[in-house]
Structure formats: C-alpha cells, structure tokens
Design a protein around this motif. Structure first.
Motif, PDB file in Angstrom:
ATOM      1  N   ASP A   1      -4.587   8.866  24.348  1.00 27.71           N
ATOM      2  CA  ASP A   1      -3.624   9.062  25.434  1.00 27.71           C
ATOM      3  C   ASP A   1      -2.572   7.952  25.490  1.00 27.71           C
ATOM      4  N   ASP A   2      -2.521   7.110  24.480  1.00 25.88           N
ATOM      5  CA  ASP A   2      -1.505   6.058  24.405  1.00 25.88           C
ATOM      6  C   ASP A   2      -0.283   6.638  23.696  1.00 25.88           C
ATOM      7  N   VAL A   3       0.508   7.383  24.449  1.00 21.69           N
ATOM      8  CA  VAL A   3       1.596   8.180  23.881  1.00 21.69           C
ATOM      9  C   VAL A   3       2.941   7.487  24.109  1.00 21.69           C
ATOM     10  N   TYR A   4       3.744   7.422  23.051  1.00 20.76           N
ATOM     11  CA  TYR A   4       5.101   6.872  23.145  1.00 20.76           C
ATOM     12  C   TYR A   4       6.110   8.020  23.119  1.00 20.76           C
ATOM     13  N   THR A   5       7.203   7.846  23.844  1.00 19.07           N
ATOM     14  CA  THR A   5       8.305   8.806  23.776  1.00 19.07           C
ATOM     15  C   THR A   5       9.500   8.233  23.029  1.00 19.07           C
ATOM     16  N   GLU A   6       9.447   6.932  22.724  1.00 16.10           N
ATOM     17  CA  GLU A   6      10.443   6.316  21.856  1.00 16.10           C
ATOM     18  C   GLU A   6       9.794   5.160  21.118  1.00 16.10           C
ATOM     19  N   LYS A   7      10.310   4.834  19.967  1.00 20.36           N
ATOM     20  CA  LYS A   7       9.708   3.777  19.167  1.00 20.36           C
ATOM     21  C   LYS A   7      10.005   2.413  19.777  1.00 20.36           C
ATOM     22  N   PRO A   8       8.995   1.544  19.869  1.00 20.03           N
ATOM     23  CA  PRO A   8       9.233   0.197  20.400  1.00 20.03           C
ATOM     24  C   PRO A   8      10.166  -0.610  19.494  1.00 20.03           C
ATOM     25  N   THR A   9      10.891  -1.534  20.112  1.00 21.84           N
ATOM     26  CA  THR A   9      11.695  -2.497  19.372  1.00 21.84           C
ATOM     27  C   THR A   9      11.087  -3.878  19.581  1.00 21.84           C
ATOM     28  N   PHE A  10      11.479  -4.840  18.758  1.00 19.02           N
ATOM     29  CA  PHE A  10      10.838  -6.149  18.777  1.00 19.02           C
ATOM     30  C   PHE A  10      11.854  -7.260  18.975  1.00 19.02           C
ATOM     31  N   ASN A  11      11.438  -8.280  19.722  1.00 16.96           N
ATOM     32  CA  ASN A  11      12.311  -9.415  19.991  1.00 16.96           C
ATOM     33  C   ASN A  11      12.276 -10.448  18.878  1.00 16.96           C
ATOM     34  N   ASN A  12      11.173 -10.486  18.145  1.00 14.82           N
ATOM     35  CA  ASN A  12      10.999 -11.479  17.097  1.00 14.82           C
ATOM     36  C   ASN A  12      11.136 -10.840  15.719  1.00 14.82           C
ATOM     37  N   LEU A  13      11.104 -11.675  14.704  1.00 10.52           N
ATOM     38  CA  LEU A  13      11.148 -11.190  13.332  1.00 10.52           C
ATOM     39  C   LEU A  13      10.039 -10.170  13.117  1.00 10.52           C
ATOM     40  N   SER A  14      10.365  -9.025  12.519  1.00  8.18           N
ATOM     41  CA  SER A  14       9.369  -7.962  12.396  1.00  8.18           C
ATOM     42  C   SER A  14       9.523  -7.218  11.081  1.00  8.18           C
ATOM     43  N   LEU A  15       8.446  -6.537  10.721  1.00  9.95           N
ATOM     44  CA  LEU A  15       8.419  -5.649   9.562  1.00  9.95           C
ATOM     45  C   LEU A  15       8.034  -4.265  10.069  1.00  9.95           C
TER      46      LEU A  15
ATOM     47  N   VAL B   1       6.893  11.681   6.823  1.00  3.47           N
ATOM     48  CA  VAL B   1       6.300  10.397   7.188  1.00  3.47           C
ATOM     49  C   VAL B   1       4.822  10.618   7.476  1.00  3.47           C
ATOM     50  N   ILE B   2       3.969  10.018   6.645  1.00  2.00           N
ATOM     51  CA  ILE B   2       2.530  10.236   6.757  1.00  2.00           C
ATOM     52  C   ILE B   2       1.772   8.970   7.172  1.00  2.00           C
ATOM     53  N   GLY B   3       2.490   7.853   7.232  1.00  2.00           N
ATOM     54  CA  GLY B   3       1.863   6.599   7.643  1.00  2.00           C
ATOM     55  C   GLY B   3       2.921   5.646   8.178  1.00  2.00           C
ATOM     56  N   ILE B   4       2.503   4.760   9.083  1.00  2.00           N
ATOM     57  CA  ILE B   4       3.442   3.814   9.706  1.00  2.00           C
ATOM     58  C   ILE B   4       2.755   2.471   9.929  1.00  2.00           C
ATOM     59  N   LEU B   5       3.563   1.418   9.923  1.00  2.00           N
ATOM     60  CA  LEU B   5       3.067   0.081  10.255  1.00  2.00           C
ATOM     61  C   LEU B   5       4.184  -0.725  10.893  1.00  2.00           C
ATOM     62  N   ASP B   6       3.872  -1.374  12.021  1.00  4.53           N
ATOM     63  CA  ASP B   6       4.786  -2.314  12.667  1.00  4.53           C
ATOM     64  C   ASP B   6       4.075  -3.657  12.791  1.00  4.53           C
ATOM     65  N   LEU B   7       4.744  -4.711  12.347  1.00  2.00           N
ATOM     66  CA  LEU B   7       4.198  -6.065  12.388  1.00  2.00           C
ATOM     67  C   LEU B   7       5.261  -6.990  12.960  1.00  2.00           C
ATOM     68  N   GLU B   8       4.883  -7.818  13.934  1.00  2.00           N
ATOM     69  CA  GLU B   8       5.840  -8.741  14.563  1.00  2.00           C
ATOM     70  C   GLU B   8       5.334 -10.174  14.457  1.00  2.00           C
TER      71      GLU B   8
ATOM     72  N   ALA C   1       1.085 -13.091  13.037  1.00  2.00           N
ATOM     73  CA  ALA C   1       1.892 -11.875  13.187  1.00  2.00           C
ATOM     74  C   ALA C   1       0.977 -10.775  13.694  1.00  2.00           C
ATOM     75  N   MET C   2       1.471  -9.988  14.623  1.00  2.00           N
ATOM     76  CA  MET C   2       0.660  -8.955  15.274  1.00  2.00           C
ATOM     77  C   MET C   2       0.944  -7.574  14.698  1.00  2.00           C
ATOM     78  N   VAL C   3      -0.118  -6.866  14.341  1.00  2.00           N
ATOM     79  CA  VAL C   3       0.002  -5.454  13.985  1.00  2.00           C
ATOM     80  C   VAL C   3       0.051  -4.667  15.298  1.00  2.00           C
ATOM     81  N   TRP C   4       1.208  -4.146  15.615  1.00  2.00           N
ATOM     82  CA  TRP C   4       1.318  -3.346  16.838  1.00  2.00           C
ATOM     83  C   TRP C   4       0.913  -1.900  16.594  1.00  2.00           C
ATOM     84  N   THR C   5       1.227  -1.402  15.415  1.00  2.00           N
ATOM     85  CA  THR C   5       0.857  -0.026  15.068  1.00  2.00           C
ATOM     86  C   THR C   5       0.541   0.043  13.583  1.00  2.00           C
TER      87      THR C   5
END
Length: 200
Positions: A33-47, A57-64, A81-85
């Motif tokens: 139930d952790d549903v997003y309606t838009e992709k998060p953006t990051f304040n720090n350097l991110s991948l 698109v079959i896989g995703i990764l966000d790292l900040e 660095a944090m794996v957000w998704t």
C-alpha cells in the motif's frame, strides 16, 4: 534470459513506466500500500536507474548519497548512500536483474567516495534473504504499526477538536506483539541493512 537487458539512467519520460513497475513490483510485498503517484526527486547526489527489455521498464533503482550531516542514513560510520527504491516486476524475478542493478549502484558509489550502501525493508523473507545473499548485514530494527478506527481514538487524540484521527501509522521501538492485539490493525518489523564497499 533470451531478451536483451539494458540498464540505463532514468529520464523524465520514463515516469509512467517507473510508477507502474514500482506498483506491480510492490503489490505482493509488505509495502503493497506504499503507492506513489509521481516519482520522488532527490536533493543530494543520486543515481536513478531503470532496467529495460524491448522498451519495457522491468526493474528500477534509486540511490541517494548522504550529505555531510548524516541526515539520510542510520549508520554514522563514513559516508553512505540510501537505496530508496529497488524493484523488479514479478515475472522477471530470479533472473539476476536486481543484483545487476545493485552492482551498477556499487560501481557508481565507489566513484563518489561512498563508504557503504544502506537499505531498509519490512519482514518479507525473500527480500531479506536477497539482501543477505549479496553481502548486506542487518544494522537495526524497529516496528511499523498501523492503528485504525476506534482503536485510534482510544490511543491517540488531536489538539484540534475539529480533527478526529481515523487511522495512524506509527514507528515504535516496542514490540507490538507485547501490546493489546485488539488495538492493532497490522504491523511489520522494519530492518536496516548495510553493505560495506571495498576499495582495491
């Protein structure tokens, strides 16, 4: 895998595909139930990466990357660095795609003087086992607890008489199994895992 896998940098035109991938990948997990309606953006350097097959698109990764005051990562030893998704569509699991994404993240992190990668997850054994299999070690745990309906009213009150709490999501260091189960809707153990990066 017979089809050609491409791992590339996310771009803004991927947003709808990214959201769909996350939604479907999380559907059978404790984060359903952790549903997003838009992709998060990051304040720090991110991948931000996507894994793609034939335009899908079959896989995703966000790292900040954490900033100097350590406001993102729990661990305070070095720069993290944090794996957000990180997510892979169910029909493409067990093909090594998540591992390929995390290897790309590790390679990137090493170019940014990052000492470790941190990730947090709930108590899905298959997810925990995957993190452990690639070298992540648990560093801390706490609880996510959901209260709703009359249970909320009996436990929490509002300072504003015109606002009545109907549902509450809480963080707790107290094991919910020691609490009155009649007052709890559901709960999860949330654990942080850390992967130390080695430099040759």
């Amino acid at each position: 895998m017979n089809e050609d896998l491409i791992i590339r940098t996310y771009n803004s035109s991927d947003e709808k595909k990214w959201l769909k991938c996350r939604l479907l990948s999380f559907h059978d997990s404790a984060y359903y139930d952790d549903v997003y309606t838009e992709k998060p953006t990051f304040n720090n350097l991110s991948l931000e990466l996507v894994a793609e097959i034939n335009g899908k698109v079959i896989g995703i990764l966000d790292l900040e990357k954490d900033n100097n005051n350590g406001s993102i990562c729990f661990s305070e030893t070095g720069i993290g660095a944090m794996v957000w998704t990180i997510a892979v569509l169910p029909e493409y699991r067990r093909l090594g795609i998540a591992s390929k994404l995390i290897v790309k993240a590790m390679d990137w992190a090493k170019t940014k003087d990052i000492d470790f990668i941190e990730a947090w997850t709930r108590d899905d054994k298959w997810v925990i086992n995957w993190y452990k299999s690639i070298g992540f070690k648990r560093i801390h745990s706490y609880w996510h607890i959901y209260f709703k309906g009359d249970n909320v009213k009996s436990l929490f009150s509002s300072n504003d008489k015109d606002i009545i709490p109907e549902s509450i999501f809480a963080h707790s260091n107290k094991d919910p199994k020691t609490m009155d189960q009649n007052k709890i809707d559901r709960f999860y153990k949330c654990s942080g895992y850390k992967l130390e990066l080695t430099y040759k």
